[in-house]
Design an enzyme around this catalytic site. Structure first.
Site, PDB file in Angstrom:
ATOM      1  NE  ARG A   1      -7.115   4.873   2.340  1.00 38.02           N
ATOM      2  CZ  ARG A   1      -7.769   4.049   2.685  1.00 38.02           C
ATOM      3  NH1 ARG A   1      -9.360   4.143   3.012  1.00 38.02           N
ATOM      4  NH2 ARG A   1      -7.396   2.663   3.029  1.00 38.02           N
TER       5      ARG A   1
ATOM      6  CG  ASP B   1      -8.673  -3.707  -4.702  1.00 35.09           C
ATOM      7  OD1 ASP B   1      -8.075  -3.002  -3.668  1.00 35.09           O
ATOM      8  OD2 ASP B   1      -9.388  -4.705  -4.544  1.00 35.09           O
TER       9      ASP B   1
ATOM     10  NE  ARG C   1      -9.731   7.153  -2.605  1.00 41.62           N
ATOM     11  CZ  ARG C   1     -10.984   7.478  -2.266  1.00 41.62           C
ATOM     12  NH1 ARG C   1     -11.299   8.795  -2.433  1.00 41.62           N
ATOM     13  NH2 ARG C   1     -11.809   6.602  -1.790  1.00 41.62           N
TER      14      ARG C   1
ATOM     15  NE  ARG D   1      -4.209  -1.685   0.170  1.00 45.40           N
ATOM     16  CZ  ARG D   1      -5.136  -1.896   0.613  1.00 45.40           C
ATOM     17  NH1 ARG D   1      -5.518  -1.070   1.864  1.00 45.40           N
ATOM     18  NH2 ARG D   1      -5.981  -2.981   0.511  1.00 45.40           N
TER      19      ARG D   1
ATOM     20  CE1 TYR E   1     -12.683  -8.250   1.084  1.00 46.83           C
ATOM     21  CE2 TYR E   1     -11.209  -9.712   0.464  1.00 46.83           C
ATOM     22  CZ  TYR E   1     -11.534  -8.669   1.242  1.00 46.83           C
ATOM     23  OH  TYR E   1     -10.561  -8.361   2.157  1.00 46.83           O
TER      24      TYR E   1
HETATM   25  O1  CP3 Z   1      -0.113  -2.002  -2.438  1.00 42.96           O
HETATM   26  C1  CP3 Z   1      -0.212  -1.133  -3.449  1.00 42.96           C
HETATM   27  O2  CP3 Z   1       0.093  -0.101  -3.234  1.00 42.96           O
HETATM   28  C2  CP3 Z   1      -0.899  -1.427  -4.616  1.00 42.96           C
HETATM   29  C3  CP3 Z   1      -2.232  -1.476  -4.829  1.00 42.96           C
HETATM   30  C4  CP3 Z   1      -3.058  -2.319  -3.783  1.00 42.96           C
HETATM   31  C5  CP3 Z   1      -4.237  -1.903  -3.438  1.00 42.96           C
HETATM   32  N1  CP3 Z   1      -4.977  -2.874  -2.638  1.00 42.96           N
HETATM   33  C6  CP3 Z   1      -4.771  -0.442  -3.363  1.00 42.96           C
HETATM   34  C7  CP3 Z   1      -6.112  -0.016  -2.499  1.00 42.96           C
HETATM   35  C8  CP3 Z   1      -3.209  -3.606  -3.579  1.00 42.96           C
HETATM   36  C9  CP3 Z   1      -1.951  -4.608  -4.033  1.00 42.96           C
HETATM   37  C10 CP3 Z   1      -4.431  -3.996  -2.765  1.00 42.96           C
HETATM   38  C11 CP3 Z   1      -4.551  -5.414  -2.190  1.00 42.96           C
HETATM   39  C12 CP3 Z   1      -5.869  -5.713  -1.948  1.00 42.96           C
HETATM   40  N2  CP3 Z   1      -7.086  -5.077  -2.078  1.00 42.96           N
HETATM   41  C13 CP3 Z   1      -5.793  -6.758  -0.836  1.00 42.96           C
HETATM   42  C14 CP3 Z   1      -4.790  -7.581  -0.348  1.00 42.96           C
HETATM   43  C15 CP3 Z   1      -3.797  -7.200   0.566  1.00 42.96           C
HETATM   44  C16 CP3 Z   1      -4.303  -6.609   2.072  1.00 42.96           C
HETATM   45  O3  CP3 Z   1      -4.679  -5.670   2.162  1.00 42.96           O
HETATM   46  O4  CP3 Z   1      -4.604  -7.799   2.652  1.00 42.96           O
HETATM   47  C17 CP3 Z   1      -7.308  -6.640  -0.268  1.00 42.96           C
HETATM   48  C18 CP3 Z   1      -7.829  -7.834   0.773  1.00 42.96           C
HETATM   49  C19 CP3 Z   1      -8.096  -5.817  -1.193  1.00 42.96           C
HETATM   50  C20 CP3 Z   1      -9.437  -5.394  -0.978  1.00 42.96           C
HETATM   51  C21 CP3 Z   1      -9.410  -4.048  -0.505  1.00 42.96           C
HETATM   52  N3  CP3 Z   1      -9.447  -2.943  -1.211  1.00 42.96           N
HETATM   53  C22 CP3 Z   1      -9.939  -3.539   0.684  1.00 42.96           C
HETATM   54  C23 CP3 Z   1     -10.397  -4.615   1.976  1.00 42.96           C
HETATM   55  C24 CP3 Z   1     -10.039  -2.143   0.665  1.00 42.96           C
HETATM   56  C25 CP3 Z   1     -10.404  -1.271   1.820  1.00 42.96           C
HETATM   57  C26 CP3 Z   1      -9.693  -1.106   2.748  1.00 42.96           C
HETATM   58  C27 CP3 Z   1      -8.984   0.218   3.100  1.00 42.96           C
HETATM   59  O5  CP3 Z   1      -7.753   0.092   3.158  1.00 42.96           O
HETATM   60  O6  CP3 Z   1      -9.538   1.122   2.899  1.00 42.96           O
HETATM   61  C28 CP3 Z   1      -9.582  -1.702  -0.474  1.00 42.96           C
HETATM   62  C29 CP3 Z   1      -9.176  -0.245  -0.906  1.00 42.96           C
HETATM   63  C30 CP3 Z   1      -7.907  -0.137  -1.304  1.00 42.96           C
HETATM   64  N4  CP3 Z   1      -7.123  -0.840  -2.373  1.00 42.96           N
HETATM   65  C31 CP3 Z   1      -7.346   1.043  -1.240  1.00 42.96           C
HETATM   66  C32 CP3 Z   1      -6.157   1.219  -1.812  1.00 42.96           C
HETATM   67  C33 CP3 Z   1      -5.256   2.073  -1.917  1.00 42.96           C
HETATM   68  C34 CP3 Z   1      -7.927   2.418  -0.265  1.00 42.96           C
HETATM   69  C35 CP3 Z   1      -9.073   2.997  -0.997  1.00 42.96           C
HETATM   70  C36 CP3 Z   1      -8.989   4.477  -1.301  1.00 42.96           C
HETATM   71  O7  CP3 Z   1      -8.261   5.200  -1.616  1.00 42.96           O
HETATM   72  O8  CP3 Z   1     -10.173   4.862  -0.580  1.00 42.96           O
END
Ligand code: CP3
Length: 343
Positions: free
Chosen positions: A29, A75, A38, A25, A152
């Site tokens: 944010r 994602d 974003r 990540r 999911y």
């Molecule tokens: O790592 C990186 O920088 C690359 C991009 C990336 C994102 N999600 C961007 C993201 C990667 C590799 C993921 C993987 C991901 N997504 C996983 C596996 C890794 C982990 O965290 O266990 C999972 C389970 C998801 C599903 C997902 N996407 C969830 C549960 C959420 C919400 C939780 C949160 O952090 O808000 C997301 C949203 C998400 N994916 C964000 C980002 C930067 C935040 C969204 C936003 O900008 O509002």
């Protein structure tokens, strides 16, 4: 050129005095420049599907910190949408999807060979980033592992214990297995296309592997990972793969050998000393600083970082956090962590 890349060296098994480093990540944010892009995109999914903007946020942490790897901005749930599930992100609630609870729901999904219609912008992001990266920086593509994506798709949201997915596994194993099979095939196609577009390494995120125990871990975490890796390496000889069976605990032991992964990523619930003794014996490991130090900072951030570097110093290691950096992290703490690693 590959020899210049510290991440590729670690994945090839080389021990380096200073481990290469990136963060899960890292485009997120906690960075003001991410929040600005974003906002420009409007919402999270539009950001994922707009190649110029997704490439921009992928590159932001590379410019700010000089990480050794960039990870594609996308994602793990995009593939569910490409297969025909409804997907939306509601602020503060995380991801929401239409649910799969029966053979009829599964039958309504699209054929795997149609996923590129939705995922083409992701491949375009990979192409843009590959052109823009400094030559020493490695580009990592990724996908969710089938079990994690299935949790999911079945529940329609994130769940603390993956109860709905375990329930479907018990109640309707044929439908559950068919969904896993579909995700294995789709993930091979998805990662193959990312590699063709310029990803130099791919990572499989099995964030919920920890709730699979015993035979279920072998069937739904190990076996799908092994099949995906075998297919990718057959099509793209030499492509390195990082596997992240999060919270697998004892399941980390032997995971690289059982799956063919070049590197196992470790969460922060196990100690670096334990992982060095039991996992790094088989090859490269990635991890495993607790993301809380990116919020807390202080002398503990530096001492913990150094402790992890030392614990893994006898084998191939990629420094990372044990899970994604959180939105409340202080960007200056990332710089302090890098100082502690790179001296
Ligand atoms: O790592 C990186 O920088 C690359 C991009 C990336 C994102 N999600 C961007 C993201 C990667 C590799 C993921 C993987 C991901 N997504 C996983 C596996 C890794 C982990 O965290 O266990 C999972 C389970 C998801 C599903 C997902 N996407 C969830 C549960 C959420 C919400 C939780 C949160 O952090 O808000 C997301 C949203 C998400 N994916 C964000 C980002 C930067 C935040 C969204 C936003 O900008 O509002």
């Amino acid at each position: 050129m590959a020899e210049d890349k510290t991440i590729l060296r670690a994945l090839a098994g080389q021990v380096q005095a200073i481990p290469p480093v990136w963060m899960m990540r890292q485009a997120g944010r906690y960075l003001p420049e991410y929040r600005a892009t974003r906002a420009q995109a409007g919402d999270f999914l539009s950001l994922c599907y707009t190649p110029d903007l997704a490439a921009e946020v992928t590159l932001q942490p590379i410019r700010r910190y000089g990480f050794d790897a960039a990870i594609l901005f996308a994602d793990i749930l995009l593939i569910a949408q490409a297969l025909g599930a409804d997907l939306w992100f509601s602020t503060g609630e995380g991801p929401r999807l239409s649910t799969i609870t029966s053979a009829a729901d599964l039958a309504r999904l699209k054929p795997v060979d149609e996923i590129d219609a939705v995922l083409a912008p992701v491949y375009e992001t990979v192409r843009i980033v590959a052109r823009a990266l400094p030559r020493e920086t490695t580009l990592i593509g990724f996908a969710g592992a089938p079990w994690t994506v299935a949790t999911y798709m079945i529940a329609g949201r994130g769940t603390p214990d993956q109860g709905p997915a375990h329930a479907l596994m018990q109640a309707d194993p044929a439908t559950f297995d068919a969904l896993i099979e579909m995700l294995i095939t789709a993930t091979i196609e998805y990662l193959s296309a990312q590699i063709a577009a310029g990803a130099e390494v791919v990572k499989l995120f099995d964030s919920w592997a920890g709730s699979l125990k015993g035979d279920a871990f072998a069937r739904y975490a190990v076996a799908p990972t092994r099949r995906i890796i075998a297919a990718l390496k057959a099509r793209h000889p030499g492509i390195p793969v990082i596997a992240f069976p999060r919270e697998a605990e004892q399941g980390y032991i032997g995971f690289a050998k059982a799956t063919g992964a070049d590197c196992v990523a470790i969460d922060n619930s196990v100690s670096a000393d334990w992982a060095a003794a039991h996992v790094q014996v088989d090859g490269c490991v990635q991890g495993n600083l607790d993301p809380k130090y990116m919020v807390l900072g202080g002398p503990e951030l530096v001492s913990e970082t150094r402790r992890i570097v030392r614990a893994f110093s006898q084998g191939p290691h990629i420094f990372n956090l044990g899970h994604g950096i959180t939105p409340d992290a202080d960007p200056d703490n990332v710089q302090r962590m890098l100082g502690a690693i790179r001296g």
